[in-house]
Enzyme design. Structure first.
Site, PDB file in Angstrom:
ATOM      1  N   LYS A  21     -18.658  25.158  57.027  1.00  0.00           N
ATOM      2  CA  LYS A  21     -19.996  25.763  57.120  1.00  0.00           C
ATOM      3  C   LYS A  21     -20.581  25.322  58.453  1.00  0.00           C
ATOM      4  CE  LYS A  21     -24.571  25.322  54.920  1.00  0.00           C
ATOM      5  NZ  LYS A  21     -25.253  24.828  53.706  1.00  0.00           N
TER       6      LYS A  21
ATOM      7  N   ASP B   4     -23.658  25.442  60.987  1.00  0.00           N
ATOM      8  CA  ASP B   4     -25.099  25.619  60.813  1.00  0.00           C
ATOM      9  C   ASP B   4     -25.827  25.547  62.164  1.00  0.00           C
ATOM     10  OD1 ASP B   4     -27.656  25.606  59.849  1.00  0.00           O
ATOM     11  OD2 ASP B   4     -27.357  23.950  58.445  1.00  0.00           O
TER      12      ASP B   4
ATOM     13  N   ARG C 224     -24.856  33.384  55.975  1.00  0.00           N
ATOM     14  CA  ARG C 224     -26.139  33.249  55.282  1.00  0.00           C
ATOM     15  C   ARG C 224     -27.056  34.378  55.724  1.00  0.00           C
ATOM     16  NH1 ARG C 224     -27.846  28.010  53.908  1.00  0.00           N
ATOM     17  NH2 ARG C 224     -29.959  28.696  54.360  1.00  0.00           N
TER      18      ARG C 224
ATOM     19  N   ASP D 243     -33.332  28.598  53.511  1.00  0.00           N
ATOM     20  CA  ASP D 243     -32.790  27.786  52.414  1.00  0.00           C
ATOM     21  C   ASP D 243     -33.411  28.156  51.061  1.00  0.00           C
ATOM     22  OD1 ASP D 243     -31.634  26.599  54.538  1.00  0.00           O
ATOM     23  OD2 ASP D 243     -32.228  24.553  54.029  1.00  0.00           O
TER      24      ASP D 243
END
Ligand code: GLA
Length: 519
Positions: free
Chosen positions: A283, A285, A341, A345
């Protein structure tokens, strides 16, 4: 009326006089204060080092240049890098305002700093009404904490498909429940739980360590793990021995979101390290990269790691995390992404989950085998929602062909939560081999029907009730352009005799009824 006027005027004049005296006083104080902090005394590189529990530090750097009553310079707070736009002397030290551009958003910070011997006392507050957090900064050598030079970016090209994630990835991720508390023992425990509680049989595979595993780099630039993860290779071996896979996390910037060491400038080296450890999933980010690159440069930044992962013999699923900026669904697959994504969040609340989940309607065309929209990890079992709400969460993520990454403590969940996470019939919808993401087909007030086309001309329907009270919903097949013969209730685990042209059902408050319609 006359006396009244005189009365008024004297009270008008009096505050003006008071204000003038006050202004004079402030000027004198400011003068005295700047005289107390002689020219240049604050000039230097200052750092506040706050220890994390894992042997690393969270560091805030204040690189200051004092010129009399003015301060210029920069403030670096973990992943953020602010230029001081205003640094003025006050009666009790200086007030520094820093600002930075994060994509299209301007961010600002405010710090009060005051010299106290060899220390710089720094205070800040999140919101004006909060109590200030007070920290102590000490001098560090010039250059420490400076933002690295901006590296040129590669020309865009299409990263060849890695043939992974033909259905949405299923597994677990540490962040939602454990955040910075994740460690080797927890990951092993989660792997044991997943291998033993039926989740593995239901399709869950990846055990993903999120942020805070990192330490710094060795002299050769190799990324190091902090003391929570004494041996990443041994951990991967352990997870593999359970028939599961291990995932890891990093940022293309110099720092991760939690302020840990990022990959910046070490893309190939880190990809080699991950492969050598036996890592199966990354992942990646954005976070710290925002200090160096614009949103428009995201594709090239992500392509760099896409290429680096693709060059490894070890197959590594590539998960892009940049919160859906720059319409990532349009280019995520081209840079090698298996999932991206689509939002900020998630939190463990009905509002957050539904805002994200029901907001995905327009993205259906961009999902396909190997390349998925990711509305963020599951909160099922973390305690902030009811079981009906978690069923809505699971059903919506199934309809959306979203990755199913549990985010709770798998070692200690209730049978009810395990039942939601391992509902094979709902998982079968999520994992349908045609890989078509569903969308909203009907809405009336707080009730909505979402539909997902499945293989063999079947259809999954989720009837959602977003209201606080139970509601009766009638599905009219012709209205949804559906024909069928077989109807199955995927939460009730039973066939429903074909009801004729319409089907009426009570849907619990904040709940769902999920159906499979087939010919
Ligand atoms: C960002 C991501 C989260 C998590 C944290 C870790 O906020 O969106 O999913 O990875 O960083 O710091």
């Amino acid at each position: 009326m006359q006396p009244q006027k005189a009365w008024n005027r004297s009270w008008v004049r009096r505050p003006m006089g008071i204000a003038l005296v006050l202004l004079l006083l402030i000027n004198v104080i400011v003068f005295l204060a700047s005289a107390q902090q002689p020219e240049g005394q604050l000039t230097g590189n200052w750092a506040v080092k706050t220890p994390n529990a894992d042997g690393t530090f969270r560091t805030t750097y204040l690189n200051l240049k004092q010129d009399g009553a003015k301060i210029r310079g920069s403030i670096r707070v973990t992943q953020f890098y602010y230029l001081i736009t205003e640094g003025t002397a006050g009666p009790d030290g200086f007030t520094l305002t820093g600002s930075m551009l994060d994509g299209k958003t301007a961010r600002t910070v405010k710090y009060e700093v005051k010299l106290a011997g060899e220390e710089l006392h720094v205070s800040t507050r999140r919101r004006p009404e909060d109590k200030p957090t007070v920290m102590i900064a000490r001098r560090v050598p010039p250059g420490e904490g400076a933002l690295p030079a901006r590296l040129e970016l590669p020309v865009l090209h299409k990263v060849p498909d890695n043939a992974l994630a033909r259905t949405p990835p299923m597994g677990w991720n540490s962040w939602n429940k454990f955040a910075s508390r994740v460690d080797d023992a927890t990951v092993r425990g989660i792997a044991d739980a997943m291998a033993g509680n039926g989740m593995k049989e239901a399709g869950y595979r990846y055990i993903n360590i999120d942020d805070t595993w990192e330490a710094g780099r060795d002299a050769q630039g190799n990324i190091q793990t902090n003391k929570k993860f004494p041996n990443m290779k041994a951990l991967a071996d352990y997870v593999h021995s359970k028939g599961l896979k291990l995932g890891i996390y990093s940022s293309p910037g110099p720092n991760t979101c939690a302020g840990y060491e990022g990959t910046y400038g070490h893309e190939e080296q880190d990809a080699r390290t991950y492969a050598a450890w036996g890592i199966d999933y990354l992942k990646y980010d954005w976070c710290g990269a925002r200090t160096l690159y614009t949103d428009e440069e995201m594709p090239a930044v992500y392509q760099k790691m896409g290429d680096a992962l693709r060059a490894q013999k070890q197959p590594i699923v590539y998960s892009l995390c940049q919160y859906g900026r720059l319409d990532v669904w349009k280019w995520g697959a081209d840079v090698g992404g298996n999932l991206w994504r689509t939002t900020g969040d998630i939190r463990d609340t009905w509002d957050s989950m539904t805002r994200i989940g029901f907001g995905q309607n327009d993205l259906a065309p961009w999902a396909k085998p190997g390349h998925w929209n990711d509305p963020d990890m599951l909160e099922i079992g973390n305690g902030g929602m009811s079981e009906d709400e978690y069923k809505t969460h699971m059903s919506l993520w199934a309809i959306l062909a979203a990755p199913l990454l549990a985010g709770n403590d798998l070692r200690s969940m209730s049978p009810g939560i395990l039942g939601i996470l391992t509902n094979r019939e709902v998982i079968a919808v999520n994992q349908d081999k045609d890989g078509k993401q569903g969308s909203r087909v009907w809405k009336s007030g707080d009730q909505e029907i979402w539909s997902r086309p499945l293989a063999n001309r079947a259809t999954a329907l989720a009837i959602f009730n977003r209201a606080k009270d139970p509601a009766k919903v009638t599905v009219r097949w012709t209205e949804l352009n559906l024909t069928g013969k077989h109807l199955r209730d995927l939460w009730g685990h039973q066939d429903i005799p074909w009801p004729g042209p319409e089907y009426s059902v009570m849907v619990p408050a904040h709940g769902v009824v999920m159906l499979r319609v087939s010919k």
